[in-house]
Design a protein around this motif. Structure first.
Motif, PDB file in Angstrom:
ATOM      1  N   ASN A  93     -70.946  -9.704  19.784  1.00  0.00           N
ATOM      2  CA  ASN A  93     -70.251 -10.897  20.255  1.00  0.00           C
ATOM      3  C   ASN A  93     -68.783 -10.883  19.883  1.00  0.00           C
ATOM      4  OD1 ASN A  93     -73.274 -12.168  19.570  1.00  0.00           O
ATOM      5  ND2 ASN A  93     -72.340 -12.928  21.432  1.00  0.00           N
ATOM      6  N   SER A  94     -68.034 -11.754  20.521  1.00  0.00           N
ATOM      7  CA  SER A  94     -66.654 -11.973  20.121  1.00  0.00           C
ATOM      8  C   SER A  94     -66.627 -12.952  18.952  1.00  0.00           C
ATOM      9  CB  SER A  94     -65.842 -12.554  21.289  1.00  0.00           C
ATOM     10  OG  SER A  94     -66.256 -13.889  21.562  1.00  0.00           O
ATOM     11  N   LEU A  95     -65.534 -12.938  18.202  1.00  0.00           N
ATOM     12  CA  LEU A  95     -65.378 -13.894  17.117  1.00  0.00           C
ATOM     13  C   LEU A  95     -65.387 -15.319  17.645  1.00  0.00           C
ATOM     14  CD1 LEU A  95     -64.807 -14.631  14.182  1.00  0.00           C
ATOM     15  CD2 LEU A  95     -62.374 -14.206  14.624  1.00  0.00           C
ATOM     16  N   ASN A  96     -64.777 -15.537  18.777  1.00  0.00           N
ATOM     17  CA  ASN A  96     -64.764 -16.877  19.361  1.00  0.00           C
ATOM     18  C   ASN A  96     -66.187 -17.360  19.653  1.00  0.00           C
ATOM     19  OD1 ASN A  96     -63.472 -19.227  20.549  1.00  0.00           O
ATOM     20  ND2 ASN A  96     -64.091 -18.393  22.526  1.00  0.00           N
ATOM     21  N   GLU A  97     -67.024 -16.487  20.171  1.00  0.00           N
ATOM     22  CA  GLU A  97     -68.412 -16.868  20.460  1.00  0.00           C
ATOM     23  C   GLU A  97     -69.155 -17.248  19.185  1.00  0.00           C
ATOM     24  OE1 GLU A  97     -69.477 -14.263  24.456  1.00  0.00           O
ATOM     25  OE2 GLU A  97     -69.455 -13.250  22.493  1.00  0.00           O
ATOM     26  N   VAL A  98     -68.902 -16.506  18.115  1.00  0.00           N
ATOM     27  CA  VAL A  98     -69.556 -16.813  16.835  1.00  0.00           C
ATOM     28  C   VAL A  98     -69.074 -18.155  16.300  1.00  0.00           C
ATOM     29  CG1 VAL A  98     -69.717 -16.119  14.412  1.00  0.00           C
ATOM     30  CG2 VAL A  98     -70.049 -14.432  16.226  1.00  0.00           C
ATOM     31  N   LEU A  99     -67.767 -18.380  16.307  1.00  0.00           N
ATOM     32  CA  LEU A  99     -67.232 -19.633  15.784  1.00  0.00           C
ATOM     33  C   LEU A  99     -67.676 -20.827  16.618  1.00  0.00           C
ATOM     34  CD1 LEU A  99     -63.610 -18.492  14.835  1.00  0.00           C
ATOM     35  CD2 LEU A  99     -65.568 -18.807  13.316  1.00  0.00           C
ATOM     36  N   GLN A 100     -67.789 -20.640  17.906  1.00  0.00           N
ATOM     37  CA  GLN A 100     -68.270 -21.724  18.764  1.00  0.00           C
ATOM     38  C   GLN A 100     -69.746 -22.011  18.528  1.00  0.00           C
ATOM     39  OE1 GLN A 100     -67.204 -20.469  22.761  1.00  0.00           O
ATOM     40  NE2 GLN A 100     -65.349 -21.713  22.723  1.00  0.00           N
ATOM     41  N   ALA A 101     -70.508 -20.982  18.169  1.00  0.00           N
ATOM     42  CA  ALA A 101     -71.940 -21.169  17.919  1.00  0.00           C
ATOM     43  C   ALA A 101     -72.203 -21.925  16.623  1.00  0.00           C
ATOM     44  CB  ALA A 101     -72.649 -19.814  17.888  1.00  0.00           C
ATOM     45  N   PHE A 102     -71.238 -21.869  15.679  1.00  0.00           N
ATOM     46  CA  PHE A 102     -71.426 -22.506  14.373  1.00  0.00           C
ATOM     47  C   PHE A 102     -70.176 -23.319  14.015  1.00  0.00           C
ATOM     48  CE2 PHE A 102     -73.742 -18.485  14.502  1.00  0.00           C
ATOM     49  CZ  PHE A 102     -75.034 -18.924  14.264  1.00  0.00           C
ATOM     50  N   PRO A 103     -69.891 -24.361  14.793  1.00  0.00           N
ATOM     51  CA  PRO A 103     -68.624 -25.077  14.620  1.00  0.00           C
ATOM     52  C   PRO A 103     -68.503 -25.826  13.301  1.00  0.00           C
ATOM     53  CG  PRO A 103     -70.055 -26.247  16.140  1.00  0.00           C
ATOM     54  CD  PRO A 103     -70.700 -24.919  15.879  1.00  0.00           C
ATOM     55  N   ASP A 104     -69.614 -26.174  12.687  1.00  0.00           N
ATOM     56  CA  ASP A 104     -69.576 -26.960  11.454  1.00  0.00           C
ATOM     57  C   ASP A 104     -69.966 -26.142  10.235  1.00  0.00           C
ATOM     58  OD1 ASP A 104     -68.886 -29.277  12.916  1.00  0.00           O
ATOM     59  OD2 ASP A 104     -70.994 -29.561  13.457  1.00  0.00           O
ATOM     60  N   ARG A 105     -69.937 -24.829  10.355  1.00  0.00           N
ATOM     61  CA  ARG A 105     -70.324 -23.943   9.268  1.00  0.00           C
ATOM     62  C   ARG A 105     -69.135 -23.104   8.816  1.00  0.00           C
ATOM     63  NH1 ARG A 105     -75.415 -24.791   6.990  1.00  0.00           N
ATOM     64  NH2 ARG A 105     -76.963 -25.194   8.598  1.00  0.00           N
ATOM     65  N   THR A 106     -69.215 -22.588   7.591  1.00  0.00           N
ATOM     66  CA  THR A 106     -68.155 -21.727   7.077  1.00  0.00           C
ATOM     67  C   THR A 106     -68.475 -20.267   7.397  1.00  0.00           C
ATOM     68  OG1 THR A 106     -67.632 -23.245   5.278  1.00  0.00           O
ATOM     69  CG2 THR A 106     -66.912 -20.959   5.025  1.00  0.00           C
ATOM     70  N   ILE A 107     -67.622 -19.671   8.189  1.00  0.00           N
ATOM     71  CA  ILE A 107     -67.720 -18.254   8.513  1.00  0.00           C
ATOM     72  C   ILE A 107     -66.572 -17.544   7.806  1.00  0.00           C
ATOM     73  CG2 ILE A 107     -67.668 -16.522  10.339  1.00  0.00           C
ATOM     74  CD1 ILE A 107     -70.092 -18.279  10.588  1.00  0.00           C
ATOM     75  N   VAL A 108     -66.891 -16.598   6.937  1.00  0.00           N
ATOM     76  CA  VAL A 108     -65.872 -15.808   6.254  1.00  0.00           C
ATOM     77  C   VAL A 108     -65.555 -14.600   7.140  1.00  0.00           C
ATOM     78  CG1 VAL A 108     -65.233 -14.557   4.166  1.00  0.00           C
ATOM     79  CG2 VAL A 108     -66.753 -16.544   4.017  1.00  0.00           C
ATOM     80  N   ILE A 109     -64.325 -14.524   7.609  1.00  0.00           N
ATOM     81  CA  ILE A 109     -63.921 -13.474   8.541  1.00  0.00           C
ATOM     82  C   ILE A 109     -63.377 -12.288   7.757  1.00  0.00           C
ATOM     83  CG2 ILE A 109     -62.392 -12.905  10.463  1.00  0.00           C
ATOM     84  CD1 ILE A 109     -62.302 -15.952  11.067  1.00  0.00           C
ATOM     85  N   ASP A 110     -64.084 -11.179   7.799  1.00  0.00           N
ATOM     86  CA  ASP A 110     -63.670  -9.960   7.108  1.00  0.00           C
ATOM     87  C   ASP A 110     -62.851  -9.114   8.071  1.00  0.00           C
ATOM     88  OD1 ASP A 110     -63.384  -7.591   5.720  1.00  0.00           O
ATOM     89  OD2 ASP A 110     -65.447  -7.512   5.025  1.00  0.00           O
ATOM     90  N   VAL A 111     -61.549  -9.053   7.835  1.00  0.00           N
ATOM     91  CA  VAL A 111     -60.639  -8.295   8.704  1.00  0.00           C
ATOM     92  C   VAL A 111     -60.700  -6.834   8.279  1.00  0.00           C
ATOM     93  CG1 VAL A 111     -58.280  -8.065   9.528  1.00  0.00           C
ATOM     94  CG2 VAL A 111     -59.158 -10.324   8.886  1.00  0.00           C
ATOM     95  N   LYS A 112     -61.248  -5.987   9.114  1.00  0.00           N
ATOM     96  CA  LYS A 112     -61.441  -4.583   8.727  1.00  0.00           C
ATOM     97  C   LYS A 112     -60.143  -3.782   8.744  1.00  0.00           C
ATOM     98  CE  LYS A 112     -64.982  -3.623   7.759  1.00  0.00           C
ATOM     99  NZ  LYS A 112     -65.698  -3.912   6.483  1.00  0.00           N
TER     100      LYS A 112
END
Length: 271
Positions: A93-112
């Motif tokens: 998935n795209s990051l946008n799709e993940v963030l939209q799927a969990f709008p009220d949750r904390t997602i820690v984005i690991d920039v590779k």
């Protein structure tokens, strides 16, 4: 790769949802900038090991990545079996799709990537999609990428392994004075559960100092083990009373229910 202990592939919406269902306060995803301006949620720089695709992930579009089988290469027995083959098509998935799927949750984005330009691109991407870049944004980044993120999004929580190590070294050297070094202030400090007593003032004085310095305390698994996080239930016996920091685990399906049983109001995270 370890033998599977659950039916989920990492960095997928299904696995993220399962982590939150197990009690996680936050979960970490790996991201890469790709050809069409998107950011793909995937661990490796190259596609060859985990998927049926080829080459650098950066050279492909999201549409191409979605055509791949994200579980194609998963094997824990040197290629004798592939338990997820055929089950991961369309799961990148795209990051946008993940963030939209969990709008009220904390997602820690690991920039590779460690490139400053990729950090700039990520913040532009988040802003364009109306995602927060303030204190609710958690990012794991290193090198020039970390520096640029701190410059452009000073309120965001930017975790850096390099800075965390510098903090630990400085505190172990000077913490006997009660002073919290500048390297630790407003940062993150990792405490391996087996070395916790080496941290001056552990537990109460240490935790009070870090709280006053605005430093996030993260309990990890024993130093040198394969899993960075806590993966054995018995290690939870060492979590101090009143601990308000983060317990990191790579085995949320095991540790999550046990933490909820022991401390129903305690927060913890899969970082």
């Amino acid at each position: 790769m370890e033998p599977p202990s659950h039916p989920y592939l990492e960095n997928t919406i299904a696995s993220i949802r399962a982590s939150f269902d197990a009690g996680a306060a936050a979960t970490e995803v790996d991201v890469h900038p790709i050809q069409d301006g998107e950011f793909a949620v995937f661990h490796d720089d190259e596609l060859d090991c985990r998927t049926d695709g080829k080459g650098s992930i950066r050279q492909h579009s999201l549409a191409y990545l979605k055509s791949l089988d994200a579980g194609y290469g998963y094997t824990a027995d040197r290629g004798r079996s592939f338990p997820f083959r055929g089950k991961g098509v369309g799961m990148i998935n795209s990051l946008n799709e993940v963030l939209q799927a969990f709008p009220d949750r904390t997602i820690v984005i690991d920039v590779k990537s460690k490139e400053a330009s990729d950090a700039q691109r990520l913040l532009d991407y988040l802003t364009a999609a109306n995602h927060a870049t303030d204190g609710s944004l958690w990012i794991w980044a290193e090198g020039d990428a970390r520096d640029r993120l701190k410059e452009l999004a000073p309120e965001a929580h930017v975790i850096s392994t390099g800075r965390a190590k510098a903090c630990v070294a400085a505190y172990l050297a000077t913490g006997w004075t009660g002073h919290v070094p500048q390297a630790c202030r407003g940062a993150t400090i990792f405490v391996p559960i087996d070395l916790r007593r080496a941290y001056w003032g552990w537990p109460k004085a240490f935790l009070d100092r870090m709280d006053r310095a605005g430093t996030e305390v993260v309990l990890t698994g024993p130093l040198g083990e394969r899993d960075l996080g806590i993966s054995r239930i018995e290690d939870l016996d060492a979590v101090p009373a009143g601990f308000s920091g983060v317990v990191m685990t790579d085995r949320i399906e095991l540790i999550g229910p046990e933490i909820r049983r022991r401390w129903p109001d305690r927060r913890f995270a899969k970082l």
